[in-house]
Design an enzyme around this catalytic site. Structure first.
Site, PDB file in Angstrom:
ATOM      1  N   LYS A  52       1.182  -5.779   6.478  1.00  0.00           N
ATOM      2  CA  LYS A  52       0.805  -6.191   5.117  1.00  0.00           C
ATOM      3  C   LYS A  52       1.706  -7.325   4.621  1.00  0.00           C
ATOM      4  CE  LYS A  52      -1.143  -1.693   4.037  1.00  0.00           C
ATOM      5  NZ  LYS A  52      -0.979  -0.365   3.448  1.00  0.00           N
ATOM      6  N   GLN A  96       3.368   3.007   0.351  1.00  0.00           N
ATOM      7  CA  GLN A  96       2.729   3.375   1.614  1.00  0.00           C
ATOM      8  C   GLN A  96       2.657   4.901   1.746  1.00  0.00           C
ATOM      9  OE1 GLN A  96       1.367   1.102   3.818  1.00  0.00           O
ATOM     10  NE2 GLN A  96       0.538   2.891   4.874  1.00  0.00           N
ATOM     11  N   ASP A 119      -4.162  -0.960  -4.573  1.00  0.00           N
ATOM     12  CA  ASP A 119      -4.850  -0.016  -3.677  1.00  0.00           C
ATOM     13  C   ASP A 119      -6.060   0.622  -4.375  1.00  0.00           C
ATOM     14  OD1 ASP A 119      -3.802   0.069  -1.112  1.00  0.00           O
ATOM     15  OD2 ASP A 119      -2.166   1.435  -1.638  1.00  0.00           O
TER      16      ASP A 119
END
Ligand code: NAP
Length: 280
Positions: A52, A96, A119
């Site tokens: 990422k 994460q 997200d």
């Protein structure tokens, strides 16, 4: 012969489009910034986070990786999230998952400012998606929709069967297909006669997490098959949820693993961060 939907190439196109927009934004003094929090040293999570931040660098974003030890307390993690919420150089924040077991992921997601929740896991953003008034879409289902669009497959009026009902893939996937006027069935581990349900699918999305779970007898000839799964086969090789070799000859279009949905997830994360930076 089925059309192979090339997620790698499509994701590369999207990244180029994003990089071009970043060049323009930088002229206005804005550099999109993404903060990625990694708690502990789970090898798979380390790889995802590295990918990422690398993708951010490639499109000209500012990426900040925050490594926290595995014994981080809930209070320390929430304080870190709060600091990032208040940081004007950071437009997107993600933590994460999975977190170490002693940490409450729901509380962490709820603490991220909905405006920086790239997200799209925060309940406020999930609600916006439900009513079709979203700012951010969850990255993996959004990536699947991009693949479907760019492959020229229409969803309207199609029977779409999604296998899996997780909050991050299956449920929002069903909602996005519904928004495009698909007739949606969401299946799970208690679904009766799964193969018969799947055989009705014009568009079949597999998000199960079991290698080669979708076999040829579960697929209607001419279907579009999207494989979200990321598993390891008996030889440790990356594979999807679909028995690709057996299913491909039946399909109109199919995504491979690797090179299908996977690259799209990061491309959509970049897109959400760009949206946040633009203040749209
Ligand atoms: P998850 O939370 O484990 O959900 C799996 C779903 O599959 C559950 O809803 C479960 O049903 C269902 N399921 C399990 N066994 C089944 C069976 N025998 N029959 C029917 N349904 C069954 O997984 P996830 O997070 O959604 O991820 C799914 C897969 O996608 C994984 O391989 C993951 O690695 C991959 N993934 C890929 C990306 C990407 O970027 N490509 C992103 C995210 C996830 P119940 O709810 O009844 O238990």
């Amino acid at each position: 012969m089925a059309m192979r939907i090339d997620g790698k190439a499509i994701a590369a196109d999207i990244r180029r489009e994003i990089a071009a927009e970043v060049t323009e934004l930088k002229k206005k003094g804005i550099t999109p910034g993404l903060a990625v929090i990694l708690v502990g040293e789970d090898p798979a999570s380390c790889t995802y986070v590295r990918n990422k931040t690398k993708a951010c660098d490639e499109v000209g974003f500012y990426a900040r990786q925050i490594n926290m030890p595995a014994d981080t307390t809930q209070e320390e993690l929430l304080a870190q999230v709060e600091a990032l919420n208040a940081d004007p150089t950071i437009h997107g924040i993600l933590c994460q998952l999975p977190l170490p077991r002693h940490l409450d992921d729901k509380a962490v997601i709820a603490a991220i400012s909905p405006d920086k929740d790239v997200d799209a896991f925060h309940a406020q953003n999930v609600g916006h998606i439900m009513i079709g008034d979203h700012r951010f879409l969850p990255c993996t289902p959004a990536g699947v929709m991009e693949l479907i669009h760019r492959a020229g497959v229409s969803v309207e009026g199609k029977h779409c069967v999604v296998i899996g009902r997780s909050n991050i893939v299956g449920k929002p996937m069903g909602m996005l297909l519904l928004h495009e006027n698909g007739t949606v069935t969401i299946c799970h581990s208690r679904t009766k006669d799964l193969a018969a349900v799947c055989r009705q699918a014009d568009i079949l999305v597999a998000a199960v997490g079991k290698a080669k779970f979708v076999t040829a007898d579960m697929v209607k000839p001419g279907a579009t098959v999207i494989d979200v799964g990321m598993n390891r086969d008996e030889n440790g090789k990356l594979c999807g949820d679909v028995d690709f070799d057996a299913v491909e000859p039946l399909c109109e279009a199919i995504t491979p693993v690797p090179g299908g949905v996977g690259p799209m997830t990061i491309a959509m994360l970049l897109k959400n961060t760009l949206t946040a930076a633009k203040g749209e």
